[in-house]
Motif scaffolding. Structure first.
Motif, PDB file in Angstrom:
ATOM      1  N   PRO A  47       0.730  -1.336   0.000  1.00 11.65           N
ATOM      2  CA  PRO A  47      -0.133  -0.136   0.018  1.00 11.65           C
ATOM      3  C   PRO A  47       1.036   1.168  -0.071  1.00 11.65           C
ATOM      4  CG  PRO A  47      -0.812  -1.603   1.593  1.00 11.65           C
ATOM      5  CD  PRO A  47       0.341  -2.144   0.973  1.00 11.65           C
ATOM      6  N   ASP A  48       0.316   2.294  -0.614  1.00 16.28           N
ATOM      7  CA  ASP A  48       1.023   3.357  -0.746  1.00 16.28           C
ATOM      8  C   ASP A  48       1.453   4.298   0.592  1.00 16.28           C
ATOM      9  OD1 ASP A  48       1.026   3.214  -3.594  1.00 16.28           O
ATOM     10  OD2 ASP A  48      -0.532   4.619  -4.016  1.00 16.28           O
ATOM     11  N   PHE A  49       0.543   4.126   1.375  1.00 16.71           N
ATOM     12  CA  PHE A  49       0.854   4.809   2.750  1.00 16.71           C
ATOM     13  C   PHE A  49       2.021   4.218   3.484  1.00 16.71           C
ATOM     14  CE2 PHE A  49      -1.925   1.530   4.432  1.00 16.71           C
ATOM     15  CZ  PHE A  49      -1.449   1.217   5.625  1.00 16.71           C
ATOM     16  N   ILE A  50       2.065   2.821   3.198  1.00 14.20           N
ATOM     17  CA  ILE A  50       3.351   2.178   3.672  1.00 14.20           C
ATOM     18  C   ILE A  50       4.635   2.443   2.999  1.00 14.20           C
ATOM     19  CG2 ILE A  50       4.491  -0.027   4.244  1.00 14.20           C
ATOM     20  CD1 ILE A  50       1.693  -1.050   4.700  1.00 14.20           C
ATOM     21  N   ALA A 239      -0.301 -10.003   5.027  1.00 10.61           N
ATOM     22  CA  ALA A 239      -1.522  -9.194   4.659  1.00 10.61           C
ATOM     23  C   ALA A 239      -1.230  -7.841   4.247  1.00 10.61           C
ATOM     24  CB  ALA A 239      -2.103  -8.945   6.175  1.00 10.61           C
ATOM     25  N   PHE A 240      -0.176  -7.288   4.111  1.00  5.98           N
ATOM     26  CA  PHE A 240       0.364  -6.084   3.633  1.00  5.98           C
ATOM     27  C   PHE A 240       0.995  -6.091   2.361  1.00  5.98           C
ATOM     28  CE2 PHE A 240      -0.591  -5.311   8.078  1.00  5.98           C
ATOM     29  CZ  PHE A 240      -1.517  -4.035   8.072  1.00  5.98           C
ATOM     30  N   ALA A 278       8.698   1.793   8.203  1.00  7.69           N
ATOM     31  CA  ALA A 278       7.395   1.566   7.091  1.00  7.69           C
ATOM     32  C   ALA A 278       6.664   0.593   7.845  1.00  7.69           C
ATOM     33  CB  ALA A 278       7.939   0.804   6.011  1.00  7.69           C
ATOM     34  N   THR A 279       6.922  -0.362   8.563  1.00 10.29           N
ATOM     35  CA  THR A 279       6.132  -1.217   9.553  1.00 10.29           C
ATOM     36  C   THR A 279       5.305  -0.654  10.500  1.00 10.29           C
ATOM     37  OG1 THR A 279       7.545  -3.184   8.778  1.00 10.29           O
ATOM     38  CG2 THR A 279       6.306  -3.531  10.749  1.00 10.29           C
ATOM     39  N   GLU A 284       0.236   0.271  12.617  1.00  6.74           N
ATOM     40  CA  GLU A 284      -0.833   1.241  13.162  1.00  6.74           C
ATOM     41  C   GLU A 284      -2.182   1.429  12.389  1.00  6.74           C
ATOM     42  OE1 GLU A 284       2.275   4.249  15.457  1.00  6.74           O
ATOM     43  OE2 GLU A 284       1.517   4.787  13.360  1.00  6.74           O
ATOM     44  N   ALA A 285      -2.332   0.949  11.177  1.00  4.20           N
ATOM     45  CA  ALA A 285      -3.358   1.214  10.279  1.00  4.20           C
ATOM     46  C   ALA A 285      -4.311   0.196  10.714  1.00  4.20           C
ATOM     47  CB  ALA A 285      -3.001   0.846   8.850  1.00  4.20           C
ATOM     48  N   ASP A 286      -5.704   0.932  10.749  1.00  2.00           N
ATOM     49  CA  ASP A 286      -6.904   0.074  11.103  1.00  2.00           C
ATOM     50  C   ASP A 286      -6.704  -1.329   9.881  1.00  2.00           C
ATOM     51  OD1 ASP A 286      -9.851  -0.770  10.499  1.00  2.00           O
ATOM     52  OD2 ASP A 286      -9.707   0.195  12.357  1.00  2.00           O
ATOM     53  N   PRO A 287      -7.009  -2.662  10.173  1.00  2.00           N
ATOM     54  CA  PRO A 287      -6.893  -3.671   9.311  1.00  2.00           C
ATOM     55  C   PRO A 287      -8.005  -3.537   8.395  1.00  2.00           C
ATOM     56  CG  PRO A 287      -7.118  -4.392  11.755  1.00  2.00           C
ATOM     57  CD  PRO A 287      -7.401  -2.928  11.511  1.00  2.00           C
ATOM     58  N   SER A 288      -9.042  -2.682   8.270  1.00  2.00           N
ATOM     59  CA  SER A 288      -9.889  -2.440   7.318  1.00  2.00           C
ATOM     60  C   SER A 288      -9.303  -1.889   6.087  1.00  2.00           C
ATOM     61  CB  SER A 288     -10.942  -1.281   7.486  1.00  2.00           C
ATOM     62  OG  SER A 288     -10.514  -0.071   7.947  1.00  2.00           O
ATOM     63  N   VAL A 289      -8.111  -1.377   6.164  1.00  2.00           N
ATOM     64  CA  VAL A 289      -7.432  -1.050   4.713  1.00  2.00           C
ATOM     65  C   VAL A 289      -7.017  -2.284   4.090  1.00  2.00           C
ATOM     66  CG1 VAL A 289      -6.361   0.985   6.234  1.00  2.00           C
ATOM     67  CG2 VAL A 289      -4.832  -1.011   5.885  1.00  2.00           C
ATOM     68  N   LEU A 290      -7.034  -3.555   4.533  1.00  2.00           N
ATOM     69  CA  LEU A 290      -6.586  -4.631   3.873  1.00  2.00           C
ATOM     70  C   LEU A 290      -7.797  -5.478   3.361  1.00  2.00           C
ATOM     71  CD1 LEU A 290      -4.564  -6.073   6.667  1.00  2.00           C
ATOM     72  CD2 LEU A 290      -3.804  -4.887   4.754  1.00  2.00           C
ATOM     73  N   ASN A 291      -8.999  -4.614   3.382  1.00  2.00           N
ATOM     74  CA  ASN A 291     -10.256  -5.201   2.842  1.00  2.00           C
ATOM     75  C   ASN A 291     -10.335  -5.478   1.356  1.00  2.00           C
ATOM     76  OD1 ASN A 291     -11.240  -5.294   5.546  1.00  2.00           O
ATOM     77  ND2 ASN A 291     -12.908  -3.489   5.008  1.00  2.00           N
ATOM     78  N   HIS A 292      -9.840  -4.813   0.420  1.00  2.00           N
ATOM     79  CA  HIS A 292      -9.887  -5.209  -0.955  1.00  2.00           C
ATOM     80  C   HIS A 292      -9.180  -6.313  -1.140  1.00  2.00           C
ATOM     81  CE1 HIS A 292      -6.105  -2.943  -0.488  1.00  2.00           C
ATOM     82  NE2 HIS A 292      -5.755  -3.254  -1.737  1.00  2.00           N
ATOM     83  N   MET A 293      -8.104  -6.732  -0.578  1.00  2.00           N
ATOM     84  CA  MET A 293      -6.981  -7.776  -0.749  1.00  2.00           C
ATOM     85  C   MET A 293      -7.849  -8.982  -0.143  1.00  2.00           C
ATOM     86  SD  MET A 293      -2.988  -6.696  -0.067  1.00  2.00           S
ATOM     87  CE  MET A 293      -3.204  -5.453   1.199  1.00  2.00           C
TER      88      MET A 293
END
Length: 395
Positions: A47-50, A239-240, A278-279, A284-293
């Motif tokens: 993901p770009d934010f990472i 996951a990421f 980066a980790t 820290e990100a909400d796991p919902s950022v992974l929903n699309h994957m």
């Protein structure tokens, strides 16, 4: 020249997942139309934010040695993640950051096992557990499961496998290679057995935690009575989509964490500084950022299951997590296909590679010689074509 090399390396098996992936790449370089379903690597980009966090770390000159056990800011973020996602109350003193979860597992084995200590491995198990335990002087004790049992060990099997030499049990949930996910109820039943044996420690490999279609997830360390004897292993690779960033971590009793830090200090020292920064953004990100994957993997799971169910002779559970299916292929053992005698899963995996140009991994690498592992961490088009080819060469 094997006589020059150590007995240790001569007795070590090559990772069959990596070996099959390397063979597939070699054949592809020769112009063959190989579809590789062998490696467990997401086909998404980080993901770009990472990536932005990594670029910021470069600009801020995080270019010196990192602390052996990880930056304190990262360890604090991991503690918050453990509380948020797993209801586990770790402090930074319980956390060790390593160069991937594989190094974390190796550290644990090195600091916990003496010659002859037994480690229970519910099979199927991740391919490297067995060899890491052997390298550390331990004795892997395989406990077989089947597709009919959803590849899950029962409390009765666990009790029967325990001996006076049992030191640990290692397992993954969601499981690589079966995709099975232990429920809280199932882990509680296993914990009741372990409570009768207070000197046995548990390694819970939770690297696929967020790639989970069951709607629930349980860390065995969260079950009453298990926190002080559980080592929770996780990381950001799967996951990421950060497999190449090489960051894993553990939450463990402080004396084990200190021992792992001591071991790591003599082997690699701290993990990559930029990857660690980066980790922090990842955990820290909400796991919902992974929903699309996760949704994409869920859709592929359903596709692969439907296609395999249409192939005569294959038996399959419906995996609830990770990105693998692990069909029982023993129906074809003893048969001759296109002039090739199939004696076992090794033969069948090589047959799929040579006749269908599809790379899979034999189940014997995971302790279940009746099965093969198929990764669906690739596009739906590739999956559909690969399973069409497999069906054709089995018909």
């Amino acid at each position: 020249m094997n006589n020059v090399l150590s007995d240790r390396i001569n007795s070590l098996s090559t990772s069959q997942t990596l070996a099959m992936a390397a063979l597939a790449r070699e054949l592809k370089s020769q112009g063959k139309d190989i579809i590789s379903l062998s490696l467990g690597e997401p086909d998404f980009n980080t993901p770009d934010f990472i990536k932005d966090a990594a670029k910021k770390a470069i600009d801020e000159n995080y270019s010196t040695y990192s602390p052996v056990d990880g930056y304190v800011e990262l360890k604090q973020a991991i503690c918050k993640k453990f509380k948020r996602d797993n209801n586990l109350d770790y402090t930074p003193a319980n956390i060790v950051v390593s160069t991937g979860a594989k190094q974390a597992l190796y550290n644990i084995a090195q600091v916990m096992l003496n010659e002859g200590d037994e480690v229970i491995l519910p099979s199927p198990y991740w391919v490297s557990y067995y060899e890491i335990i052997k390298l550390s002087g331990g004795v892997p004790v395989e406990v077989p499961t089947t597709v009919e049992s959803d590849f899950k060990i029962t409390p009765q099997q666990l009790e029967a496998a325990i001996t006076p030499r049992t030191k640990m049990i290692w397992y993954s949930s969601p499981c690589n290679p079966s995709g099975s996910v232990f429920s809280r109820e199932e882990l509680t039943e296993l914990a009741e057995v372990l409570k009768k044996h207070p000197n046995i420690y548990v390694v819970s490999d939770e690297i696929y935690e967020h790639i989970n279609f069951s709607g629930t997830f349980c860390s065995i360390a969260s079950i009453p009575g298990m926190f002080d004897r559980s080592i929770t292993v996780n990381g950001v690779a799967k996951a990421f989509a950060m497999t190449g960033w090489r960051i894993g971590y553990i939450g463990a009793p402080e004396f084990i964490a200190k021992a792992c830090t001591k071991m790591q200090g003599q082997v690699t020292s701290g993990a990559n500084s930029i990857a660690q920064r980066a980790t922090i953004a990842a955990v820290e990100a909400d796991p919902s950022v992974l929903n699309h994957m996760v949704e994409a993997f869920h859709k592929r799971r359903d596709l692969v299951v439907s296609l395999i169910e249409d192939i005569p002779g294959l038996k399959l559970n419906v995996p609830e997590g990770a990105f693998y299916v692990f069909p029982d292929v023993s129906h074809y053992f003893g048969k001759t296909l296109r002039g090739t005698k199939i004696e076992n899963a090794d033969d069948l995996a090589m047959y799929f590679l040579s006749e269908a140009n599809v790379a899979t991994v034999t189940g014997s690498a995971f302790g279940n010689p009746e099965c093969i592992r198929i990764s669906y961490a690739t596009s739906e088009d590739h999956l559909t074509e690969a399973l069409r080819r497999i069906k054709e060469v089995l018909s």
